[in-house]
Design a protein around this motif. Structure first.
Motif, PDB file in Angstrom:
ATOM      1  N   SER A   1       0.847  -1.198   0.000  1.00  0.00           N
ATOM      2  CA  SER A   1       0.000   0.000   0.000  1.00  0.00           C
ATOM      3  C   SER A   1       0.879   1.244   0.000  1.00  0.00           C
ATOM      4  N   SER A   2       0.465   2.227  -0.810  1.00  0.00           N
ATOM      5  CA  SER A   2       1.299   3.417  -0.968  1.00  0.00           C
ATOM      6  C   SER A   2       0.471   4.689  -0.905  1.00  0.00           C
ATOM      7  N   VAL A   3       1.170   5.798  -0.986  1.00  0.00           N
ATOM      8  CA  VAL A   3       0.534   7.113  -1.016  1.00  0.00           C
ATOM      9  C   VAL A   3      -0.493   7.160  -2.153  1.00  0.00           C
ATOM     10  N   ASN A   4      -0.164   6.553  -3.287  1.00  0.00           N
ATOM     11  CA  ASN A   4      -1.035   6.606  -4.472  1.00  0.00           C
ATOM     12  C   ASN A   4      -2.206   5.632  -4.429  1.00  0.00           C
ATOM     13  N   THR A   5      -2.093   4.569  -3.624  1.00  0.00           N
ATOM     14  CA  THR A   5      -3.153   3.553  -3.623  1.00  0.00           C
ATOM     15  C   THR A   5      -4.034   3.604  -2.375  1.00  0.00           C
ATOM     16  N   THR A   6      -3.686   4.447  -1.418  1.00  0.00           N
ATOM     17  CA  THR A   6      -4.427   4.517  -0.161  1.00  0.00           C
ATOM     18  C   THR A   6      -5.172   5.845  -0.093  1.00  0.00           C
ATOM     19  N   LYS A   7      -6.496   5.751  -0.089  1.00  0.00           N
ATOM     20  CA  LYS A   7      -7.356   6.936  -0.201  1.00  0.00           C
ATOM     21  C   LYS A   7      -7.065   7.996   0.870  1.00  0.00           C
ATOM     22  N   ASN A   8      -6.936   7.581   2.121  1.00  0.00           N
ATOM     23  CA  ASN A   8      -6.785   8.550   3.215  1.00  0.00           C
ATOM     24  C   ASN A   8      -5.330   8.893   3.550  1.00  0.00           C
ATOM     25  N   TRP A   9      -4.400   8.505   2.683  1.00  0.00           N
ATOM     26  CA  TRP A   9      -2.978   8.787   2.959  1.00  0.00           C
ATOM     27  C   TRP A   9      -2.685  10.205   2.483  1.00  0.00           C
ATOM     28  N   ASP A  10      -2.880  11.152   3.381  1.00  0.00           N
ATOM     29  CA  ASP A  10      -2.559  12.551   3.086  1.00  0.00           C
ATOM     30  C   ASP A  10      -1.456  13.000   4.042  1.00  0.00           C
ATOM     31  N   SER A  11      -1.110  14.268   3.999  1.00  0.00           N
ATOM     32  CA  SER A  11       0.021  14.744   4.799  1.00  0.00           C
ATOM     33  C   SER A  11      -0.237  14.609   6.307  1.00  0.00           C
ATOM     34  N   VAL A  12      -1.458  14.859   6.731  1.00  0.00           N
ATOM     35  CA  VAL A  12      -1.779  14.755   8.165  1.00  0.00           C
ATOM     36  C   VAL A  12      -1.692  13.300   8.625  1.00  0.00           C
ATOM     37  N   ASN A  13      -2.286  12.394   7.861  1.00  0.00           N
ATOM     38  CA  ASN A  13      -2.236  10.989   8.237  1.00  0.00           C
ATOM     39  C   ASN A  13      -0.835  10.399   8.086  1.00  0.00           C
ATOM     40  N   HIS A  14      -0.040  10.953   7.213  1.00  0.00           N
ATOM     41  CA  HIS A  14       1.360  10.530   7.077  1.00  0.00           C
ATOM     42  C   HIS A  14       2.084  10.807   8.405  1.00  0.00           C
ATOM     43  N   LEU A  15       1.857  11.997   8.943  1.00  0.00           N
ATOM     44  CA  LEU A  15       2.479  12.352  10.226  1.00  0.00           C
ATOM     45  C   LEU A  15       1.940  11.494  11.358  1.00  0.00           C
ATOM     46  N   LYS A  16       0.645  11.207  11.334  1.00  0.00           N
ATOM     47  CA  LYS A  16       0.047  10.331  12.354  1.00  0.00           C
ATOM     48  C   LYS A  16       0.672   8.942  12.292  1.00  0.00           C
ATOM     49  N   LEU A  17       0.823   8.439  11.067  1.00  0.00           N
ATOM     50  CA  LEU A  17       1.419   7.110  10.867  1.00  0.00           C
ATOM     51  C   LEU A  17       2.826   7.071  11.440  1.00  0.00           C
ATOM     52  N   ILE A  18       3.633   8.070  11.125  1.00  0.00           N
ATOM     53  CA  ILE A  18       5.005   8.131  11.618  1.00  0.00           C
ATOM     54  C   ILE A  18       5.024   8.206  13.141  1.00  0.00           C
ATOM     55  N   SER A  19       4.166   9.019  13.704  1.00  0.00           N
ATOM     56  CA  SER A  19       4.079   9.165  15.156  1.00  0.00           C
ATOM     57  C   SER A  19       3.723   7.836  15.833  1.00  0.00           C
ATOM     58  N   GLU A  20       2.747   7.135  15.280  1.00  0.00           N
ATOM     59  CA  GLU A  20       2.332   5.843  15.848  1.00  0.00           C
ATOM     60  C   GLU A  20       3.447   4.802  15.730  1.00  0.00           C
ATOM     61  N   ILE A  21       4.148   4.795  14.606  1.00  0.00           N
ATOM     62  CA  ILE A  21       5.262   3.857  14.401  1.00  0.00           C
ATOM     63  C   ILE A  21       6.373   4.156  15.411  1.00  0.00           C
ATOM     64  N   GLU A  22       6.684   5.439  15.591  1.00  0.00           N
ATOM     65  CA  GLU A  22       7.724   5.831  16.546  1.00  0.00           C
ATOM     66  C   GLU A  22       7.369   5.368  17.958  1.00  0.00           C
ATOM     67  N   LYS A  23       6.111   5.562  18.348  1.00  0.00           N
ATOM     68  CA  LYS A  23       5.666   5.150  19.688  1.00  0.00           C
ATOM     69  C   LYS A  23       5.763   3.643  19.864  1.00  0.00           C
TER      70      LYS A  23
END
Length: 73
Positions: free
Chosen positions: A26-48
């Motif tokens: 799954s990528s930025v181009n294939t995932t509907k809700n993958w925008d800049s805000v959710n990108h940061l959320k994803l990174i934050s959750e992975i870091e935690k």
């Protein structure tokens, strides 16, 4: 351990992007809700979850979930 990391990353992405059909390809181009805000959320959750720090440069290089796997290895 690697298989476990894959599942954790996918589970986090499913929650962040609110999508059921997510996999390592799954990528930025294939995932509907993958925008800049959710990108940061994803990174934050992975870091935690993995207790790591993802640098700004690393975050810019994430286009697919598979890219995260290389960082958390």
């Amino acid at each position: 351990m690697k298989k476990n990391n894959e599942k954790i990353i996918i589970d986090i992405a499913k929650k962040v992007f609110e999508e059921k059909k997510i996999n390592l390809g799954s990528s930025v181009n294939t995932t509907k809700n993958w925008d800049s805000v959710n990108h940061l959320k994803l990174i934050s959750e992975i870091e935690k979850k993995f207790k790591i720090k993802i640098s700004f440069e690393q975050s810019l290089a994430i286009f697919k979930l598979k890219d995260i796997l290389k960082i958390v290895k």
